[in-house]
Enzyme design. Structure first.
Site, short mmCIF file in Angstrom:
data_model
loop_
_atom_site.label_atom_id
_atom_site.label_comp_id
_atom_site.label_asym_id
_atom_site.label_seq_id
_atom_site.Cartn_x
_atom_site.Cartn_y
_atom_site.Cartn_z
N LYS A 146 0.83 -1.21 0.00
CA LYS A 146 0.00 0.00 0.00
C LYS A 146 0.87 1.27 0.00
CE LYS A 146 -4.05 -2.30 0.92
NZ LYS A 146 -3.54 -3.68 0.98
C1 PLP Z 1 -4.16 -4.78 0.51
C2 PLP Z 1 -3.34 -5.99 0.40
C3 PLP Z 1 -3.62 -6.99 -0.53
C4 PLP Z 1 -4.82 -6.92 -1.44
O1 PLP Z 1 -4.69 -5.92 -2.40
P1 PLP Z 1 -5.98 -5.37 -3.18
O2 PLP Z 1 -5.50 -4.26 -4.00
O3 PLP Z 1 -6.93 -4.93 -2.09
O4 PLP Z 1 -6.53 -6.51 -3.94
C5 PLP Z 1 -2.76 -8.07 -0.60
N1 PLP Z 1 -1.70 -8.18 0.22
C6 PLP Z 1 -1.41 -7.26 1.15
C7 PLP Z 1 -0.25 -7.45 2.03
C8 PLP Z 1 -2.21 -6.12 1.25
O5 PLP Z 1 -1.89 -5.20 2.17
#
Ligand code: PLP
Length: 493
Positions: free
Chosen positions: A110
């Site tokens: 993120k």
């Molecule tokens: C948010 C997240 C995901 C999922 O990603 P999306 O874009 O919501 O599909 C997968 N792995 C981790 C570690 C995340 O923080």
């Protein structure tokens, strides 16, 4: 380039307005009217830095930003906050390439988008002569929350309020959030799951009376969730960058197709890969990996999206999601960019918890492959990859690796493959360590962190070192029904 709502063809805004608003009217999402084509050659691509790649991609989407504005946003985001100059390094293990997206402030993917979003948002506010303070309201399944808090902390003219499921995030994730510094940050645990947190936030966004009260008090909401195109667009960058790196190292030839595997929750990350493909990046299959909350697997298998099922808490909590918000953008697309059609499916989702797409729409999904990994399969693959070459992956990445094995076995497809590695194993230390050996389960969290460091030969990341001793600064816990009153209290309204 304009952005149009997935629920109303009449609602069109500029990129900066879409970033400011986050969500379109009637709960719609903004999508680019068309996907622009990459305009740099393979030779150029393989010599670009991460920041240069970011500019080449983002300039095509954020067309109302000047070159100077955009470059400034990029420089402010992708700097020493990342612990590697490459920003998103590729690591080869076995026969796949792990694209490590976890070298930012909170050691999860993120950060890739949330380190730039505050800059895009502030720039957008300036361009649109916004006088109000911007209140970022976010629901998190663990990682978004901390990454958004880190991105927005002490950014002038903003406040950030994060809701997380009190019992639905890892202890380290929770500690990361509740120790967040910054006078403009607020963190709240709710007695409910992620979907309830997200629904509560969405309701506040579409509550017009609340919007008026906010306006009167000098505030307006914006979203840092993955529904904001200011998050989506920066996520396209690393797929393009990864392709450039593989060209450069001679791993692939010009124009050679690669597969991409993405551990998926809200469908933001894999949608970015889909957009990259639509920009002309040679991507073959888009492999969508789910954990035991396998709504998406069922959707790809049957054409029916059905959230009516038990919500399972897994060792990959950031993927414990039953409503993948960003899927709406794909639905809109395969419905032929038809807001009415999309609207009626989303209405069914809201009212009955499910919808079914038409056979013609299903045909459009041929470039996707969906599958899921059980808890046991996830643990198994962590242990195996560690055993083979000492490389330790986190639980989310392991879901992707396990699904990739299934794909490979089923199809025999040997195309070069990139797995989006979405979190550092240090973020989910207990699950990772007990997958390697159950004996670790008896040890306290921070001891496990040191054990993991010793075992993997990777230095303990700064993000983890910092919270060892940090004091708790946020202690609010509330019921789902109280979310709005909590927001008002924080804003002194
Ligand atoms: C948010 C997240 C995901 C999922 O990603 P999306 O874009 O919501 O599909 C997968 N792995 C981790 C570690 C995340 O923080």
């Amino acid at each position: 380039m304009l952005y149009v709502s997935t629920r109303n063809a009449e609602e069109k805004v500029s990129a900066s307005q879409a970033i400011l608003k986050g969500l379109a009217g009637q709960g719609g999402l903004f999508v680019p009217e068309q996907i622009p084509k990459l305009d740099c050659s393979a030779e150029q691509l393989m010599n670009l830095t991460y920041q240069e790649t970011a500019y080449e991609v983002m300039k095509l989407f954020l067309t109302d930003f000047t070159e100077e504005e955009l470059k400034k946003c990029i420089q402010s985001a992708y700097d020493e906050k990342f612990d590697t100059e490459e920003i998103a390094p590729l690591v080869k293990s076995e026969d796949v390439h792990f694209l490590e997206l976890f070298h930012g402030a909170t050691i999860a993917f993120k950060d890739m988008a949330l380190s730039i979003l505050p800059h895009l948002l502030i720039t957008s506010a300036r361009k649109n002569h916004v006088k109000n303070d911007i209140v970022i309201l976010t629901a998190t399944s663990g990682d978004t929350g901390k990454a958004a808090l880190a991105g927005f902390a002490d950014v002038e003219g903003t406040k950030i309020i994060v809701f997380y499921p009190k019992d639905g995030v890892s202890p380290i994730q929770e500690k990361q959030m509740v120790t967040q510094k910054g006078d403009n940050t607020f963190v709240v645990g709710i007695n409910g799951n992620f979907d309830q947190a997200q629904t509560g936030v969405k309701q506040m966004f579409s509550d017009e009376r609340l919007a008026q009260e906010m306006e009167a008090a000098g505030y307006q909401f914006s979203s840092a969730n993955s529904i904001n195109i200011g998050r989506l667009v920066p996520q396209i960058v690393y797929y393009v960058y990864a392709y450039g790196r593989m060209l450069k190292s001679g791993e692939i030839a010009k124009g050679e197709k690669i597969n991409v595997v993405v551990p998926t929750g809200n469908f933001g990350n894999i949608l970015a890969a889909f957009y990259a493909k639509n920009m002309g990046l040679p991507i073959g299959k888009l492999i969508c990996a789910s954990n035991e909350n396998k709504v998406l697997y069922d959707f790809f298998a049957t054409g029916t999206y059905d959230r009516n099922r038990e919500f399972i808490l897994t060792s990959s909590p950031s993927m414990d999601i039953l409503i993948s918000s960003n899927l709406e953008r794909l639905i809109y697309r395969i419905a032929g960019d038809d807001a009415k059609k999309n609207q009626s499916l989303m209405k069914a989702l809201q009212e009955e918890g499910k919808y079914e797409i038409t056979p013609e729409m299903r045909e459009e999904l041929a470039e996707f492959y969906g599958n899921y990994a059980s808890e046991a399969e996830t643990a198994e693959v962590i242990k195996e990859i560690y055993g083979q070459d000492g490389y330790v992956i986190d639980t989310h990445t392991a879901v992707a690796a396990a699904v990739y094995r299934k794909y490979r076995k089923e199809t025999g497809d040997t195309a070069k493959t990139v797995i989006a590695s979405t979190a550092s194993p240090f973020k989910f230390t207990r699950s990772v360590m007990t997958a390697i050996d159950e004996k670790y389960d008896s040890q306290p969290d921070f001891q496990l962190v040191d054990e993991l460091s010793a075992l993997s030969g990777v230095k303990v990341p700064r993000a983890i070192e910092e919270i060892r001793t940090a004091p708790v600064r946020h202690e609010t816990v509330c019921e789902v029904e109280e979310m709005q009153s909590v927001v008002k209290k924080f804003l002194k309204m």
